[in-house]
Design an enzyme around this catalytic site. Structure first.
Site, short mmCIF file in Angstrom:
data_model
loop_
_atom_site.label_atom_id
_atom_site.label_comp_id
_atom_site.label_asym_id
_atom_site.label_seq_id
_atom_site.Cartn_x
_atom_site.Cartn_y
_atom_site.Cartn_z
N HIS A 52 0.85 -1.18 0.00
CA HIS A 52 0.00 0.00 0.00
C HIS A 52 0.89 1.25 0.00
O HIS A 52 2.05 1.19 0.43
CB HIS A 52 -0.91 0.01 1.24
CG HIS A 52 -2.02 -1.00 1.16
ND1 HIS A 52 -3.01 -1.09 2.12
CD2 HIS A 52 -2.29 -1.94 0.21
CE1 HIS A 52 -3.85 -2.06 1.77
NE2 HIS A 52 -3.43 -2.60 0.63
N GLU A 54 1.06 3.87 1.85
CA GLU A 54 1.61 4.26 3.16
C GLU A 54 2.83 3.42 3.51
O GLU A 54 3.84 3.93 4.01
CB GLU A 54 0.58 4.07 4.28
CG GLU A 54 -0.71 4.83 4.11
CD GLU A 54 -1.79 4.01 3.41
OE1 GLU A 54 -1.52 3.41 2.36
OE2 GLU A 54 -2.92 4.00 3.92
N CYS A 82 -6.00 1.73 5.97
CA CYS A 82 -6.67 0.49 6.38
C CYS A 82 -6.07 0.03 7.72
O CYS A 82 -5.14 0.66 8.24
CB CYS A 82 -6.47 -0.58 5.30
SG CYS A 82 -4.77 -1.19 5.20
N CYS A 85 -2.21 -0.64 7.55
CA CYS A 85 -1.41 0.58 7.50
C CYS A 85 -1.51 1.36 8.81
O CYS A 85 -0.51 1.91 9.28
CB CYS A 85 -1.84 1.45 6.32
SG CYS A 85 -1.42 0.68 4.74
ZN ZN Z 1 -3.40 0.07 3.78
#
Ligand code: ZN
Length: 152
Positions: A52, A54, A82, A85
């Site tokens: 992801h 991040e 999410c 993260c």
């Molecule tokens: Zn994430």
């Protein structure tokens, strides 16, 4: 630079993700006004479910600093993080999180759950959401609209 200006840079990274056929999410890590990490969402191209934006930006920043803890850093991301993260942000000791659009499906900073406000977790990151939310959200909806069109 202002939060809005930093978010513009994260948005540009989200655009790079879209150009690669990835869901357009971008992130940067800032320390003392300097960008020390950049990331674009890339799980498909990297065959990595954890890639992801991040995580990519924090990996990049940790390498820049030579430290797995990103003390005193601010993470800017175009979409509400999410659960994975949000957990990584706390492990990294990020001081402040700034996000753009809310994510009603997987957002873990208030939309679905709020891991950032969980008293039992010992690190607390300051959170500011809704920065350039319309622009960040539009990039996502355009991407998904385009993908639906392609399937027809
Ligand atoms: Zn994430």
């Amino acid at each position: 630079m202002t939060d809005t200006e930093f978010m513009q840079i994260a948005l540009a990274l989200a655009g790079e993700a879209a150009a690669n056929g990835e869901v357009p999410v971008g992130a940067i890590v800032v320390k003392d006004g300097d960008i020390i990490g950049r990331g674009s969402n890339a799980p498909i191209s990297q065959h990595d479910p954890s890639a992801h934006a991040e995580i990519q930006a924090m990996r990049n920043a940790a390498k820049t600093l030579g430290n797995y803890r990103l003390v005193g850093c601010t993470l800017y991301v175009t979409l509400e993080p999410c659960a994975m993260c949000a957990g990584a942000i706390q492990h990294a000791r990020i001081a402040r999180l700034v996000y753009g659009a809310s994510d009603p499906k997987t957002g873990a900073c208030g939309s679905v759950v709020n891991l950032m406000a969980e008293e039992k977790l010992n690190h607390h990151t300051e959170v500011d959401g809704g920065i350039l939310a319309a622009e960040c959200g539009a990039m996502l909806s355009e991407f998904f609209a385009g993908r639906r069109k392609m399937k027809q």
